[in-house]
Design a protein around this motif. Sequence first.
Motif, PDB file in Angstrom:
ATOM      1  N   LYS A   3       0.854  -1.188   0.000  1.00  0.00           N
ATOM      2  CA  LYS A   3       0.000   0.000   0.000  1.00  0.00           C
ATOM      3  C   LYS A   3       0.886   1.232   0.000  1.00  0.00           C
ATOM      4  O   LYS A   3       1.968   1.237   0.591  1.00  0.00           O
ATOM      5  N   LYS A   5       0.678   5.590   0.437  1.00  0.00           N
ATOM      6  CA  LYS A   5      -0.151   6.682   0.952  1.00  0.00           C
ATOM      7  C   LYS A   5       0.279   8.022   0.371  1.00  0.00           C
ATOM      8  O   LYS A   5       1.479   8.330   0.332  1.00  0.00           O
ATOM      9  N   TYR A  11      -4.843   9.694   0.929  1.00  0.00           N
ATOM     10  CA  TYR A  11      -5.405   8.627   0.099  1.00  0.00           C
ATOM     11  C   TYR A  11      -4.419   7.456   0.062  1.00  0.00           C
ATOM     12  O   TYR A  11      -3.206   7.653   0.011  1.00  0.00           O
ATOM     13  N   VAL A  12      -4.943   6.230   0.096  1.00  0.00           N
ATOM     14  CA  VAL A  12      -4.089   5.044   0.070  1.00  0.00           C
ATOM     15  C   VAL A  12      -4.351   4.257  -1.213  1.00  0.00           C
ATOM     16  O   VAL A  12      -5.498   3.879  -1.497  1.00  0.00           O
ATOM     17  N   TYR A  13      -3.272   4.023  -1.976  1.00  0.00           N
ATOM     18  CA  TYR A  13      -3.339   3.130  -3.143  1.00  0.00           C
ATOM     19  C   TYR A  13      -2.984   1.736  -2.651  1.00  0.00           C
ATOM     20  O   TYR A  13      -1.900   1.520  -2.118  1.00  0.00           O
ATOM     21  N   ASP A  14      -3.896   0.805  -2.840  1.00  0.00           N
ATOM     22  CA  ASP A  14      -3.707  -0.584  -2.423  1.00  0.00           C
ATOM     23  C   ASP A  14      -3.541  -1.429  -3.688  1.00  0.00           C
ATOM     24  O   ASP A  14      -4.446  -1.460  -4.537  1.00  0.00           O
ATOM     25  N   GLU A  15      -2.399  -2.085  -3.821  1.00  0.00           N
ATOM     26  CA  GLU A  15      -2.145  -2.893  -5.007  1.00  0.00           C
ATOM     27  C   GLU A  15      -3.204  -3.975  -5.194  1.00  0.00           C
ATOM     28  O   GLU A  15      -3.516  -4.345  -6.326  1.00  0.00           O
ATOM     29  N   ASP A  16      -3.762  -4.483  -4.111  1.00  0.00           N
ATOM     30  CA  ASP A  16      -4.804  -5.512  -4.201  1.00  0.00           C
ATOM     31  C   ASP A  16      -6.046  -4.994  -4.929  1.00  0.00           C
ATOM     32  O   ASP A  16      -6.705  -5.733  -5.638  1.00  0.00           O
ATOM     33  N   ASN A  17      -6.358  -3.711  -4.736  1.00  0.00           N
ATOM     34  CA  ASN A  17      -7.591  -3.133  -5.280  1.00  0.00           C
ATOM     35  C   ASN A  17      -7.398  -2.375  -6.585  1.00  0.00           C
ATOM     36  O   ASN A  17      -8.355  -2.217  -7.344  1.00  0.00           O
ATOM     37  N   GLU A  19      -7.079   0.967  -8.925  1.00  0.00           N
ATOM     38  CA  GLU A  19      -7.820   2.238  -8.846  1.00  0.00           C
ATOM     39  C   GLU A  19      -8.635   2.404 -10.120  1.00  0.00           C
ATOM     40  O   GLU A  19      -8.089   2.722 -11.180  1.00  0.00           O
ATOM     41  N   TRP A  30       2.715  -1.161  -7.720  1.00  0.00           N
ATOM     42  CA  TRP A  30       3.062   0.261  -7.707  1.00  0.00           C
ATOM     43  C   TRP A  30       4.123   0.571  -8.762  1.00  0.00           C
ATOM     44  O   TRP A  30       4.058   1.601  -9.435  1.00  0.00           O
TER      45      TRP A  30
END
Length: 52
Positions: A3, A5, A11-17, A19, A30
């Motif tokens: 993740k 931030k 805001y958090v970018y989560d590799e699992d989800n 964008e 990432w």
Amino acid sequence: MAKFKCKVCGYVYDEDNGEKRRDLAAGTKWDDVPDTFKCPSCGAPKKSFVAI
């Protein structure tokens, strides 16, 4: 998966989800996110993100 931030807005970018708003599929690492990426919440550049 990691993740990252945004230092500007949190805001958090989560590799699992990924964008959806930036056409990044779930599982997008990432390192594979383009350098032109902007935070979907505040517009800060990719360099404004830190690993958490």
